[in-house]
Every structure is written in structure tokens, then in C-alpha cells.
Design an enzyme around this catalytic site. Sequence first.
Site, PDB file in Angstrom:
ATOM      1  NE  ARG A 137      -4.387   5.633   3.706  1.00 57.59           N
ATOM      2  CZ  ARG A 137      -4.936   4.815   4.587  1.00 57.59           C
ATOM      3  NH1 ARG A 137      -5.198   5.248   5.804  1.00 57.59           N
ATOM      4  NH2 ARG A 137      -5.217   3.560   4.267  1.00 57.59           N
TER       5      ARG A 137
ATOM      6  CG  HIS B 165      -8.851   6.646   2.144  1.00 54.84           C
ATOM      7  ND1 HIS B 165      -8.870   6.472   0.784  1.00 54.84           N
ATOM      8  CD2 HIS B 165      -8.240   5.556   2.657  1.00 54.84           C
ATOM      9  CE1 HIS B 165      -8.286   5.323   0.484  1.00 54.84           C
ATOM     10  NE2 HIS B 165      -7.900   4.753   1.600  1.00 54.84           N
TER      11      HIS B 165
ATOM     12  NE  ARG C 139      -4.443   5.165   9.823  1.00 59.20           N
ATOM     13  CZ  ARG C 139      -4.875   4.297   8.905  1.00 59.20           C
ATOM     14  NH1 ARG C 139      -4.276   3.133   8.742  1.00 59.20           N
ATOM     15  NH2 ARG C 139      -5.901   4.598   8.139  1.00 59.20           N
TER      16      ARG C 139
ATOM     17  CD  GLU D 195      -2.932  -1.167   2.296  1.00 55.78           C
ATOM     18  OE1 GLU D 195      -2.867  -0.242   3.127  1.00 55.78           O
ATOM     19  OE2 GLU D 195      -3.794  -2.063   2.351  1.00 55.78           O
TER      20      GLU D 195
ATOM     21  CG  HIS E  27      -9.659   6.918   6.198  1.00 54.63           C
ATOM     22  ND1 HIS E  27     -10.653   5.978   6.031  1.00 54.63           N
ATOM     23  CD2 HIS E  27      -8.492   6.230   6.311  1.00 54.63           C
ATOM     24  CE1 HIS E  27     -10.117   4.759   6.046  1.00 54.63           C
ATOM     25  NE2 HIS E  27      -8.818   4.887   6.234  1.00 54.63           N
TER      26      HIS E  27
END
Length: 523
Positions: free
Chosen positions: A288, A240, A384, A115, A349
Site C-alpha cells: 500500500r 489506502h 501493515r 491482496e 486508512h
Amino acid sequence: MHTNYLVIGSGVAGLTFSVKIAEKFPDRTVTIITKSSEEESNTKYAQGGVAVVLNSEKDSFNKHIKDTLIAGDGLCSPSVVEMVVKEGPKRLEELINWGANFDFDTSGNLDLGKEGGHSESRVAHHKDITGFEIERALLTRAHQLQNISIFPHHFAIDLITNHHLKEAKPIKDACYGAYVLDQKTESIFTIKADRTVLASGGIGWVYGHTTNPVIATGDGIAMAYRAKAKISDMEFVQFHPTAMYNAMGNQSAFLISEAVRGFGAYLRNKAGERFMPKYSEQAELASRDIVSQSIDSELKKTGDTHVFLDCTHLDMVAFKKHFPNIYQKCKAHNINLETDWIPVVPASHYLCGGINVDKHGKTSVANLFACGECTRTGLHGANRLASNSLLEALVYAHNIFKYLCDDSLKAIDLKIPEWNDEGTITPKEHILIQHNLHQLQALMRNYVGIVRSNNRLTKAVKHLDLIYNEVEDLYKESKICTPLCELRNMINVAHLIINQSLERKENKGGYFNVDNVKKQTRF
């Protein structure tokens, strides 16, 4: 009611702690309260998986640590990052032993996904419904233990602290349980607890347009704030990048997992241009914050409401195998992934900040512990890293358990006053609650969104004061109901986000304020 351990929340954090402590001490009672059905939590909607180092030939703890520190943009606690990353394999093994299913490859090894922000493939997953599978396994185990009681549709109104006591206070800033609303009978009762664990999840509904379920109203953080617990890093709200765009707006948005971009999908603007390469060398696999800010920049330039995620060039047989839920969801929205692009937009998110806890999950309030998204552990810093959230919840639930294994659990003999709502009335209509909720959510989206400014933040303070005063008046004169308490909690959370945003004078990770820019940026 008295219990040894009161756990507020039934996601991965709360359930993991509950199972562990109940197994260790079968003679002690564990009470879990959750305001919706027992399986409804942010955990249930986590698509990606658990980031954990398992492939020693390609990956290493040091690589995972480095990726986490880079994403956190200098604000992570290195010792916490190292501790969480190194605990990962053990915590994942426990989940598997409890019956959680993960995907394996043809060689019999865990099928590890990659990811955004990760340098290697290290995300253990169960198709694209990993959180749902973990929740299922943990609930199954919890129901097998006789000393765990789960109370669904029970809402925690407030933590019981010295503020509520009429007699002498034996400990400064301590928690003794919670006042709880049974939503079916509309009665309020007291749960006196020797130790209380907040595992209440996130704050997404404060923004309205969010990937979170409607229960994510920041209740635990707001209760801890009112209990005088230390709370920080609230300005770091992670958006997100790819939530499915819904023209209806104010409702939970379906998340198009980051793993889809890891699988090779491209982001395109309305003109069909693949725009991410001009913002980052990592293109669609950038962290992100970069992807969300890039999309925000594109939308501000064009005035469009959304961009697109293009999967048409991908192997659809493999895609359906990896992302069956996403494929079916798109199909239900008349999006044929073989030929159509998915309309996407950033949505609230995840919160990287929250209730300050140490490595044992202890808050600044005695007898009060916290784990999961409602906490600020030092793992995430300013942003994060993908799939580190389930990992953090597992590790900190375990750490609280370990700490409390050595706890003598000496209960303090106190008389807790019953909830007093004398003189209040049942509101005949909820239009004021709904009106102020929509006002609050619009305020947060428009004034405290992905890209902020001091001017908008200062105006947000004034607007929030008006909403706060009206809601406080309503709260004082009304009998308790869940929507009113949730709104009150969201106002507390919004206050923390806005004021801690104003205090930050440097752009870091997911926080971007145009007035903090001294040099030309990529935007």
C-alpha cells in the site's frame, strides 16, 4: 458503577475479548461502552478479510511471516509476527464456530483471496463485507451472554488514573476505569473497573478524507497519552491507495478494496496510461505504501485530483459475485464498471502505531490493556500487510483473555472523585468546534500527508499550537460534549503524529519524508 472488566469499543477486538472472558467467568461482569450504535466501528467497514494460512500445499506460515516482515520494512518484531501468524487458523476457526460466515469454493474449501503484498492467496472473506459479517456474529454471541452489558451512545471522556485521586496512590501509573458521558442524557458518571481494555479503533478522521467512519477520532490513544501510557510509531499512517474520489472532500470515502486489484484491476492516470509498472515490479499488487506514494507522485506531476481504477477488462459475472457491495456502490454513483473507470485517490486508512503493548496486550499503565488498531504491537512495523489487522485484533484479544484468566482480579478499594464541571457553561453554538476541526484536518492533509518534509512538519507544529490553545480554552469553560472531546483527542493524536514524524530520520514503509532522501528514489 463498578464492573470487573470495562471494554471501550465494540469492534472485533473489544467484542472478541468480551465474549471470551464472559464465557470463562459467568460470575464476573463485562461492561462495553461505545460512543455510537453498538455495531458502528472500523470493523464494520473492513472489506477484505482475515489473512490466515490454510492451504498447506501452496502456502506456509513462513511465507506469511516473510510477507509481513517485507511490508513492515525492517521495523516489525519477528517474534510477534511469528506468534500472530501461527495463531491465525485457531482464531479463524473460533469465529466460524461463533457463527461468522465465510465464502467457500466449489470444492468445499474456504475461498481464499489474494491482496497486495501477499505471495499467496490466504485472505478468508465474506464477499466484500467481511468486517460487517464478523461484527454481526460477535454481537449476536455477546447478546447471548447474561454478564455482558453493552452501553451504546456512551463516550469515554478520560481514563481514571492517579492524577484524579485525592488520597494516597497505591500503584504508580495505574488505571481504575473511566469517566463516561451518556450522550442521550448528557450526564457524566464514573465507571470503576478492576481491569480496563481499550479497543477504540483508529484515527482516520484526523485527516478528514478517510475510509474510516466519523467515529474514528483516536479517542483511546489520546486518553492513554493523557494517562502517560507509552505511545510510538504514530508517524506510520497508512493511506489506502484506492478510496473512491469525492469532489465534496471532507467526508468518509468509500473504500475500493485492495482485493479488486488482486482480482486484476489496473490503475490508470487521466491520460489512460497504466502507470504502476514503472514504479514497482509488482505493479498494482505492490504494498500500500508504494501504491499510495506512486499515485501521489502521478497527481503531483499532472496536477490532477485523482487517478482511475479500470475494471472494464474483468469478468463482470465473477466480479459481481466477489464484490457485490462495491459494484452496487459504483452503480449508485453512476459508474458502470463494464465501461467506466472508478475515480480513486489515496485516503487515510489505518494507523500502524499507537499504544505500546506487550504480547499479553498490557500497556505501560497498570490495569490497562489494549488491542486492535489503537495499539502498537510490533506486528505491522512501518506498514501493515493487507488483511493483517482483523487477524491482529483477534489474536491480541485472545492473548489479553488468556493473561487475565490467571489474574486474581483483586480490586483496589479506592474512592473515585465524581466528574467536576463546576463553573462551566453549555456552549450556545458549535461553530468554534467545527472551524477548528476543519482547520486541523486541512493541516494534517496538507502538511502531514503521504509525502512529508521537515519544513511542512515544523510549520505544522506552530499551526497546531494555535488550534490547541483555542480548543483548550474552550474545553476549560464549556460543559462536556462529544464533538469537543473528539476534537481535543484528535489534537492530541495530531501532536503525536507530527512530533514522531520529525523524530524519524529514515524513510521506512508508509513514512516518506523528502528530506530523508540521500539517493535518487523511484519518485
